[in-house]
Design a protein around this motif. Structure first.
Motif, PDB file in Angstrom:
ATOM      1  N   TRP A  85     -11.300   4.169 -10.198  1.00 44.15           N
ATOM      2  CA  TRP A  85     -10.665   3.480  -8.864  1.00 44.15           C
ATOM      3  C   TRP A  85     -11.113   2.357  -8.366  1.00 44.15           C
ATOM      4  CZ3 TRP A  85      -6.953   5.670  -5.991  1.00 44.15           C
ATOM      5  CH2 TRP A  85      -6.663   7.106  -6.363  1.00 44.15           C
ATOM      6  N   LEU A  86     -12.594   2.173  -8.974  1.00 43.99           N
ATOM      7  CA  LEU A  86     -12.865   0.858  -8.724  1.00 43.99           C
ATOM      8  C   LEU A  86     -12.264  -0.549  -9.358  1.00 43.99           C
ATOM      9  CD1 LEU A  86     -17.120   1.127  -8.550  1.00 43.99           C
ATOM     10  CD2 LEU A  86     -15.290   0.633  -6.816  1.00 43.99           C
ATOM     11  N   THR A  87     -11.729   0.079 -10.576  1.00 47.12           N
ATOM     12  CA  THR A  87     -10.813  -0.905 -11.297  1.00 47.12           C
ATOM     13  C   THR A  87      -9.530  -1.030 -10.698  1.00 47.12           C
ATOM     14  OG1 THR A  87     -11.720   0.048 -13.421  1.00 47.12           O
ATOM     15  CG2 THR A  87      -9.485  -1.148 -13.614  1.00 47.12           C
ATOM     16  N   LEU A  88      -8.974  -0.160 -10.096  1.00 48.55           N
ATOM     17  CA  LEU A  88      -7.692  -0.360  -9.164  1.00 48.55           C
ATOM     18  C   LEU A  88      -8.211  -1.369  -7.985  1.00 48.55           C
ATOM     19  CD1 LEU A  88      -5.818   2.848  -8.609  1.00 48.55           C
ATOM     20  CD2 LEU A  88      -5.280   0.945 -10.275  1.00 48.55           C
ATOM     21  N   LEU A  89      -9.393  -1.034  -7.651  1.00 48.53           N
ATOM     22  CA  LEU A  89      -9.831  -1.933  -6.458  1.00 48.53           C
ATOM     23  C   LEU A  89      -9.991  -3.394  -6.429  1.00 48.53           C
ATOM     24  CD1 LEU A  89     -12.070   0.389  -4.035  1.00 48.53           C
ATOM     25  CD2 LEU A  89      -9.721  -0.520  -3.565  1.00 48.53           C
ATOM     26  N   TRP A  90     -10.087  -3.750  -7.877  1.00 53.01           N
ATOM     27  CA  TRP A  90     -10.260  -5.140  -8.123  1.00 53.01           C
ATOM     28  C   TRP A  90      -8.844  -5.816  -8.521  1.00 53.01           C
ATOM     29  CZ3 TRP A  90      -9.393  -7.267 -12.712  1.00 53.01           C
ATOM     30  CH2 TRP A  90      -9.879  -6.736 -14.006  1.00 53.01           C
ATOM     31  N   LEU A 147       0.980  -1.297  -0.185  1.00 53.90           N
ATOM     32  CA  LEU A 147       0.118  -0.192   0.016  1.00 53.90           C
ATOM     33  C   LEU A 147       0.935   1.139  -0.017  1.00 53.90           C
ATOM     34  CD1 LEU A 147      -3.046  -0.953   2.388  1.00 53.90           C
ATOM     35  CD2 LEU A 147      -3.167  -0.265  -0.149  1.00 53.90           C
ATOM     36  N   ALA A 158      -6.984   2.232 -15.406  1.00 50.91           N
ATOM     37  CA  ALA A 158      -7.496   3.297 -14.499  1.00 50.91           C
ATOM     38  C   ALA A 158      -7.006   4.598 -14.562  1.00 50.91           C
ATOM     39  CB  ALA A 158      -7.440   2.653 -13.245  1.00 50.91           C
ATOM     40  N   LEU A 200      -5.762  -4.513  -8.279  1.00 50.52           N
ATOM     41  CA  LEU A 200      -4.620  -4.779  -7.551  1.00 50.52           C
ATOM     42  C   LEU A 200      -4.839  -5.815  -5.972  1.00 50.52           C
ATOM     43  CD1 LEU A 200      -3.672  -0.777  -6.990  1.00 50.52           C
ATOM     44  CD2 LEU A 200      -2.474  -2.670  -8.132  1.00 50.52           C
ATOM     45  N   PRO A 201      -5.753  -5.939  -5.436  1.00 50.93           N
ATOM     46  CA  PRO A 201      -5.959  -6.844  -4.341  1.00 50.93           C
ATOM     47  C   PRO A 201      -5.775  -8.346  -5.327  1.00 50.93           C
ATOM     48  CG  PRO A 201      -7.738  -5.316  -4.084  1.00 50.93           C
ATOM     49  CD  PRO A 201      -7.151  -5.088  -5.311  1.00 50.93           C
TER      50      PRO A 201
END
Lengths: 293, 279
Positions: free
Chosen positions: B141-146, B116, B219, B148-149
């Motif tokens: 942002w939501l793209t990053l949120l799936w 992070l 993103a 990256l995890p």
């Protein structure tokens, strides 16, 4: 089937029970049928030369190694299947460790205290082991002796009922060794059961209530130091003077011989000496016999 | 009850490991080096993305984000595991009730923090110093949120398994460094991937780094940058498929390997390694 009262009493008095323990690596037998019983509250030493199987035995008891055969019960459970509650009852002090180099002494002890139901007080532990001044130091900056005291503190921080010590004083100078022995004696006085391995006979004699001599994967003898002498059929040497001549006689029962001599001579025995073999003599003989087998 | 205690011990461990990281200058510098390198790369390069007027800075920043994930999971993690195995830290954990569980929880906390911080530094550094964009809207942002995890889930178990099987820290580095750098090189992390031969592009599609980098670009960049992408699309479905497949494979393999490693740790093994290792 309900256990008989005697059996139950026996169980609560037994910390470790091992019968016919076998360990085989490939086609090499490291342990060939070891039998041991450690009673609660006693200090028990596994004594033997290097390669006799001491570490293998203790690691099986600790649940770190799976045995090839035999029955093992440690605090009433099989180490191969026992869970975390069982592990929380054990303390383990191994040979020189270098773990957690960046952790400070106090934070390491405080962290490990959180794993246990009834941990010891960390401040009390630091004081007892003379580590107050090192409390804020990183483990990697400690001297060898200080580091070993941290290992001891970590071994007992969980307030274990049974403590394993594998070659605990290897590499100690005489002062550190003495201090360590005193600590073990204190812990024994508190009622902690201890199983230690050592190749140092004097250490075993000094610390242990009972000693098992492990040679080539077998228990060659087991008992108190005095019992070991008997079980090895120790031959004492009696020396006395008779008519100006020095006489010597080897006997398993020197007391009986001295009594007979007194009766024969009708009084004190001139120049009387009784040499009992030291435990060391016996131990060396056992090792030699083990080698020639 | 034991599970709650293991969790508490693991979180406590994670917090302490993060503290140790932050108070060791050498560690802080090595943490910062990848983000700084990619921000500098983005700053000094004035080129445009092939086939568009958009600055290459975005490609480097997206590459930097992927590089942080890949490097933390596949280089730093195996090394730390191998080192702590050698030092006896793992064996010490084994002596405590639920010690291995706590260890893994602690390492997960540390890994997440490292990743992070690294990602935040690359994105913020790029936005402030190199003129790369931040995700433009909620969707980005939501793209990053799936991405990256999922990327982390794909890479971390592989890194953990690597650390568990390699004999020691020095070899862990030697064995992980070259293949990881190789895969990173063909994954569009250091430059735009379309300049590479088609065969190499195809190979890179088998590994998560390409998809992590591409997902991050999707993103950061508008669709006008698509000319420089394989298939001229962001290929989210493929990204999802490949990273998820690695995650499933990793989570099938890693627990077994780690359990085996934990079972094998003992005092005499530690002593053996100590004698074998150069002082």
């Amino acid at each position: 089937m309900l256990p008989t009262p005697t059996k139950a009493a026996e169980d609560s008095a037994t910390a470790v029970a091992v019968s016919d323990l076998r360990m085989r690596y490939g086609d090499r037998d490291v342990l060939c049928g070891v039998d041991l019983t450690v009673r609660r509250g006693e200090v028990f030493a596994l004594l033997g030369p290097n390669g006799a199987g001491k570490s293998t035995t203790i690691e099986i008891l600790e649940g770190f190694r799976r045995r090839s055969g035999g029955e093992v019960s440690v605090l009433g459970a099989d180490p191969d299947t026992a869970g975390p509650a069982w592990r929380g009852e054990l303390g383990i002090i191994l040979q020189s460790w270098r773990d957690h180099p960046r952790w400070r002494v106090r934070e390491l002890l405080e962290h490990f205290a959180t794993y246990y139901e009834h941990p010891r007080d960390v401040d009390e532990l630091l004081e007892r082991l003379g580590l107050q001044e090192q409390a804020a130091q990183e483990c990697q900056k400690l001297s060898g002796g200080q580091r070993r005291r941290v290992d001891v503190a970590l071994g007992i921080v969980g307030n274990p009922r049974l403590l394993f010590l594998d070659e605990p004083t290897t590499g100690f100078d005489p002062v550190a060794r003495r201090e360590f022995h005193e600590l073990v004696e204190q812990l024994r006085d508190e009622g902690m059961t201890m199983v230690l391995t050592t190749h140092d006979l004097h250490e075993a004699e000094r610390l242990a209530d009972r000693i098992a001599v492990l040679i080539a994967g077998r228990v060659a003898a087991c008992g108190t130091a005095a019992e070991l002498a008997v079980s090895a059929r120790a031959q004492a040497e009696v020396v006395w003077t008779d008519d100006g001549q020095t006489r010597r006689q080897i006997t398993p029962d020197p007391s009986q011989l001295v009594w007979e001599l007194q009766q024969r001579l009708g009084g004190p025995i001139p120049g009387l000496e009784v040499h009992r073999p030291t435990l060391e003599d016996i131990y060396i003989r056992m090792i030699r016999e083990g080698e020639t087998q | 009850m034991t599970i709650r205690r293991a969790l508490a011990c693991g979180l406590g461990r994670g917090r302490l490991e993060i503290t140790h990281l932050l108070r060791t200058p050498r560690e802080v510098i090595s943490q910062l080096s990848t983000p700084i390198a990619f921000v500098v790369l983005a700053m000094v390069n004035d080129d445009a993305i092939p086939g568009s007027a958009l600055p290459m800075a975005n490609v480097f920043i997206a590459g930097g984000v992927a590089a942080v994930v890949v490097q933390t999971c596949l280089i730093a993690l195996p090394q730390v595991l191998a080192t702590e195995r050698e030092e006896g830290t793992l064996l010490r954990q084994r002596t405590a009730p639920e010690g291995m569980t706590a260890y893994l929880i602690g390492k997960t906390c540390l890994l997440l923090t490292q990743v992070l911080i690294g990602i935040a530094l690359v994105l913020a550094g790029g936005a402030v110093f190199a003129g790369s964009g931040l995700p433009a809207g909620l969707g980005d942002w939501l793209t990053l949120l799936w991405v990256l995890p999922l990327g982390l889930l794909a890479m971390a178990p592989i890194g953990a398994a690597l650390g568990a099987v390699l004999p020691n820290a020095r070899e862990a580095l030697a064995w992980s460094m070259m293949p990881v750098l190789g895969v990173m090189a063909i994954s569009g992390i250091f430059f735009s991937i379309t300049s590479l031969p088609e065969a190499v592009q195809t190979i890179s599609q088998l590994f998560p780094p390409k998809w992590i980098a591409q997902g991050v670009r999707s993103a950061l960049l508008p669709d006008s940058a698509l000319a420089a992408e394989t298939g001229h699309s962001w290929q989210h479905l493929q990204a999802l498929g490949v990273t998820a497949a690695w995650a499933v494979a990793g989570f099938t393999l890693a627990p077994r390997v780690l359990r085996r490693m934990a079972r094998r740790e003992s005092g005499s093994r530690l002593a053996e390694r100590r004698t074998a290792a150069p002082a």
